[in-house]
Motif scaffolding. Structure first.
Motif, PDB file in Angstrom:
ATOM      1  N   VAL A   1       0.909  -1.232   0.157  1.00 37.67           N
ATOM      2  CA  VAL A   1       0.065   0.022  -0.044  1.00 37.67           C
ATOM      3  C   VAL A   1       0.808   1.364   0.048  1.00 37.67           C
ATOM      4  CG1 VAL A   1      -1.931  -1.147   1.054  1.00 37.67           C
ATOM      5  CG2 VAL A   1      -0.003   0.093   2.578  1.00 37.67           C
ATOM      6  N   SER A   2       0.424   2.213  -0.707  1.00 41.37           N
ATOM      7  CA  SER A   2       1.186   3.461  -0.479  1.00 41.37           C
ATOM      8  C   SER A   2       1.088   4.189   0.716  1.00 41.37           C
ATOM      9  CB  SER A   2       0.678   4.490  -1.720  1.00 41.37           C
ATOM     10  OG  SER A   2      -0.376   5.467  -1.101  1.00 41.37           O
TER      11      SER A   2
ATOM     12  N   HIS B   1       2.829  -9.348 -12.888  1.00 43.78           N
ATOM     13  CA  HIS B   1       3.185 -10.341 -11.988  1.00 43.78           C
ATOM     14  C   HIS B   1       2.104 -10.932 -11.590  1.00 43.78           C
ATOM     15  CE1 HIS B   1       7.353  -9.100 -11.522  1.00 43.78           C
ATOM     16  NE2 HIS B   1       7.122  -7.984 -11.729  1.00 43.78           N
ATOM     17  N   GLY B   2       0.791 -10.934 -12.054  1.00 43.11           N
ATOM     18  CA  GLY B   2      -0.233 -11.630 -11.528  1.00 43.11           C
ATOM     19  C   GLY B   2      -0.956 -11.152 -10.239  1.00 43.11           C
ATOM     20  N   VAL B   3      -0.610  -9.825  -9.966  1.00 38.32           N
ATOM     21  CA  VAL B   3      -1.118  -9.103  -8.658  1.00 38.32           C
ATOM     22  C   VAL B   3      -2.345  -8.367  -8.879  1.00 38.32           C
ATOM     23  CG1 VAL B   3      -0.550  -7.738  -6.806  1.00 38.32           C
ATOM     24  CG2 VAL B   3       1.117  -9.544  -7.661  1.00 38.32           C
TER      25      VAL B   3
ATOM     26  N   ALA C   1      -2.332   5.750 -11.911  1.00 30.55           N
ATOM     27  CA  ALA C   1      -2.997   4.394 -11.633  1.00 30.55           C
ATOM     28  C   ALA C   1      -2.738   3.132 -12.833  1.00 30.55           C
ATOM     29  CB  ALA C   1      -4.512   4.569 -11.622  1.00 30.55           C
ATOM     30  N   ALA C   2      -2.548   3.916 -13.963  1.00 25.51           N
ATOM     31  CA  ALA C   2      -2.348   2.876 -15.017  1.00 25.51           C
ATOM     32  C   ALA C   2      -0.964   2.168 -14.916  1.00 25.51           C
ATOM     33  CB  ALA C   2      -2.715   3.836 -16.526  1.00 25.51           C
ATOM     34  N   ASP C   3       0.004   3.015 -14.387  1.00 30.77           N
ATOM     35  CA  ASP C   3       1.208   2.456 -14.467  1.00 30.77           C
ATOM     36  C   ASP C   3       1.355   1.447 -13.472  1.00 30.77           C
ATOM     37  OD1 ASP C   3       2.425   3.806 -16.385  1.00 30.77           O
ATOM     38  OD2 ASP C   3       2.671   5.574 -15.161  1.00 30.77           O
ATOM     39  N   VAL C   4       0.643   1.628 -12.134  1.00 27.10           N
ATOM     40  CA  VAL C   4       0.777   0.729 -10.910  1.00 27.10           C
ATOM     41  C   VAL C   4      -0.104  -0.545 -11.471  1.00 27.10           C
ATOM     42  CG1 VAL C   4      -0.347   0.416  -8.902  1.00 27.10           C
ATOM     43  CG2 VAL C   4       0.507   2.600  -9.232  1.00 27.10           C
ATOM     44  N   VAL C   5      -1.045  -0.481 -12.176  1.00 22.75           N
ATOM     45  CA  VAL C   5      -1.786  -1.534 -12.753  1.00 22.75           C
ATOM     46  C   VAL C   5      -0.910  -2.335 -13.780  1.00 22.75           C
ATOM     47  CG1 VAL C   5      -3.631  -2.344 -14.300  1.00 22.75           C
ATOM     48  CG2 VAL C   5      -4.084  -0.610 -12.526  1.00 22.75           C
ATOM     49  N   ALA C   6      -0.338  -1.646 -14.543  1.00 26.36           N
ATOM     50  CA  ALA C   6       0.583  -2.451 -15.575  1.00 26.36           C
ATOM     51  C   ALA C   6       1.670  -3.201 -14.832  1.00 26.36           C
ATOM     52  CB  ALA C   6       1.186  -1.365 -16.569  1.00 26.36           C
TER      53      ALA C   6
ATOM     54  N   VAL D   1      -1.996  -4.954  -4.061  1.00 27.61           N
ATOM     55  CA  VAL D   1      -1.615  -3.789  -4.166  1.00 27.61           C
ATOM     56  C   VAL D   1      -2.652  -2.743  -4.009  1.00 27.61           C
ATOM     57  CG1 VAL D   1      -0.311  -1.891  -5.379  1.00 27.61           C
ATOM     58  CG2 VAL D   1       0.419  -4.307  -5.577  1.00 27.61           C
ATOM     59  N   SER D   2      -2.571  -1.789  -3.139  1.00 27.01           N
ATOM     60  CA  SER D   2      -3.588  -0.819  -3.044  1.00 27.01           C
ATOM     61  C   SER D   2      -3.000   0.552  -2.942  1.00 27.01           C
ATOM     62  CB  SER D   2      -4.465  -0.811  -1.720  1.00 27.01           C
ATOM     63  OG  SER D   2      -5.511   0.041  -1.761  1.00 27.01           O
ATOM     64  N   VAL D   3      -3.215   1.506  -3.981  1.00 29.05           N
ATOM     65  CA  VAL D   3      -2.809   2.837  -4.502  1.00 29.05           C
ATOM     66  C   VAL D   3      -4.061   3.556  -4.680  1.00 29.05           C
ATOM     67  CG1 VAL D   3      -1.475   4.142  -5.631  1.00 29.05           C
ATOM     68  CG2 VAL D   3      -0.483   2.076  -4.967  1.00 29.05           C
ATOM     69  N   MET D   4      -4.444   4.653  -3.945  1.00 26.67           N
ATOM     70  CA  MET D   4      -5.356   5.449  -4.117  1.00 26.67           C
ATOM     71  C   MET D   4      -5.550   6.390  -5.496  1.00 26.67           C
ATOM     72  SD  MET D   4      -4.240   8.285  -1.446  1.00 26.67           S
ATOM     73  CE  MET D   4      -6.041   8.397  -0.540  1.00 26.67           C
TER      74      MET D   4
END
Length: 398
Positions: free
Chosen positions: A96-97, A174-176, A164-169, A149-152
């Motif tokens: 988490v951030s 890695h399948g997370v 957000a898009a970069d965090v998701v990518a 992973v949790s990032v607001m």
């Protein structure tokens, strides 16, 4: 003259949402009942679910109605963690951030204390933006041990819009799965669940002109979630509890309106925010604007300052006595005598972090609100600094 500059804490209910709320308060019927009144209530719920989905880029089946943003965050963090560890006990790391709302941080740390989770606080830069290099390093080293992973989407205190898009990518490579709290973002920046690639996303009613006590977790159909509360099995079997039909109907109206008006409202409120920032800097030259330097990287309704030599609480009360309402940070932490964890994570020292004020605008905000703030702010800062200096002298601090 008075001014309400705390719309990030809560904003007035829209007239059309209030009208829908009142209308449905007089209608009987539990949406889980099979008689005519129950079926009518269920129709309202499902039509509202469809409206929410359409406004937020989701499928109706992905909208899980909750009692608010905090419940949705808890369901996402705990529900995902338990589901993932049930599939693979090695997946105990929760990323988490460091600037998350406590509705995400506290469930994560509860899991560490009670369920064997290992919490990793992802660092942020000086503008409050999560460091993607740190996330990438964690995933490269520990992907098979990571549950979620949790990032607001956007920070509630300093307004930073996260990548957000970069965090998701990075996580999906890695399948997370990834969750984002988008409570502050809806109605201010574009939010499209399908396009985001997120696995789960939190929204709340009272931040967008709906009533309090209603929210939703958008969760992909294939996403496994373990219930946090148990009972009748409403909402896909992962969120039990009788549904609040009037609040749900009003919530749908408010989100629909906030999204439809977003572009025009953001432009108007953003210009008002820029004027506020310029005038605060002119009135208090040593005030420091926190968060992104580029307004495009910040929520349009947010202006967050620290005032050297001041205690934020003192400033808040002085402004409040002059009819100007604002916040020292998250309303959920109001009255807690500690500097903001968000500012500390950004590298702000503790003394400066204590002098924080957040001014947040909303749909009803006008130039008169900014005028009221600027009429009261210089004297409030002067008095707060004098009080702080006197307090340090009494304590023997040089």
């Amino acid at each position: 003259m008075s001014a309400y500059l705390d719309h990030a804490a809560t904003t007035p209910v829209l007239p059309e949402a209030a009208a829908v709320l009142v209308e449905h308060l007089s209608h009987p019927g539990n949406p889980s009942s099979l008689h005519a009144s129950g079926r009518a209530a269920r129709r309202v719920v499902e039509e509202s679910r469809e409206r929410l989905a359409a406004a937020l880029g989701a499928r109706p089946s992905e909208v899980l109605l909750t009692g608010g943003g905090t419940e949705a965050d808890n369901l996402a963090v705990k529900g995902l963690y338990w589901a993932r560890t049930a599939q693979d006990p090695a997946r105990r790391r929760v990323l988490v951030s460091a600037v998350e709302h406590h509705a995400v941080l506290d469930p994560a740390f509860w899991l560490a204390e009670h369920a064997g989770a290992e919490i990793v606080l992802l660092p942020v830069d000086a503008e409050g933006r999560v460091r993607l290099d740190a996330l990438a390093a964690e995933l490269d080293a520990h992907a098979t041990e990571t549950a979620l992973v949790s990032v607001m989407w956007a920070n509630n205190e300093v307004g930073t819009v996260q990548p957000a898009a970069d965090v998701v990518a990075l996580a999906h490579a890695h399948g997370v799965p990834v969750h984002a709290d988008a409570v502050q973002a809806v109605g201010q920046v574009p939010v499209d669940f399908a396009a985001s690639g997120l696995d789960a996303l939190t929204v709340s009613g009272h931040k967008v002109g709906g009533p309090g006590g209603i929210g939703a977790l958008l969760a992909r159909r294939e996403l496994a979630l373990v219930p946090v509360q148990h009972g009748g099995g409403q909402e896909r079997g992962v969120r039990s509890g009788s549904l609040d039909v009037p609040a749900i109907a009003a919530f749908a109206v408010a989100v629909e309106r906030a999204v439809a008006d977003r572009e025009a409202t953001a432009a108007r409120v953003g210009a008002l925010r820029d004027d506020l920032v310029t005038r605060v800097r002119a009135a208090v030259p040593d005030a420091v604007l926190r968060g992104p330097a580029d307004p495009a990287d910040r929520l349009p309704a947010n202006a967050h300052f620290t005032f050297p030599g001041c205690e934020g609480d003192s400033l808040l009360y002085l402004l409040d006595s002059a009819g100007v309402e604002c916040s020292t940070g998250s309303a959920c932490q109001a009255g807690v005598p500690q500097p903001s964890h968000v500012l500390l994570a950004m590298g702000v020292d503790e003394a400066d972090a204590r002098g924080a004020l957040r001014f947040s605008l909303g749909r009803p905000s006008t130039t008169a609100d900014v005028d009221a703030l600027l009429a009261a702010l210089p004297a409030a800062v002067q008095r707060a600094r004098a009080a702080g200096l006197a307090g340090r002298r009494t304590a023997g601090v040089r």
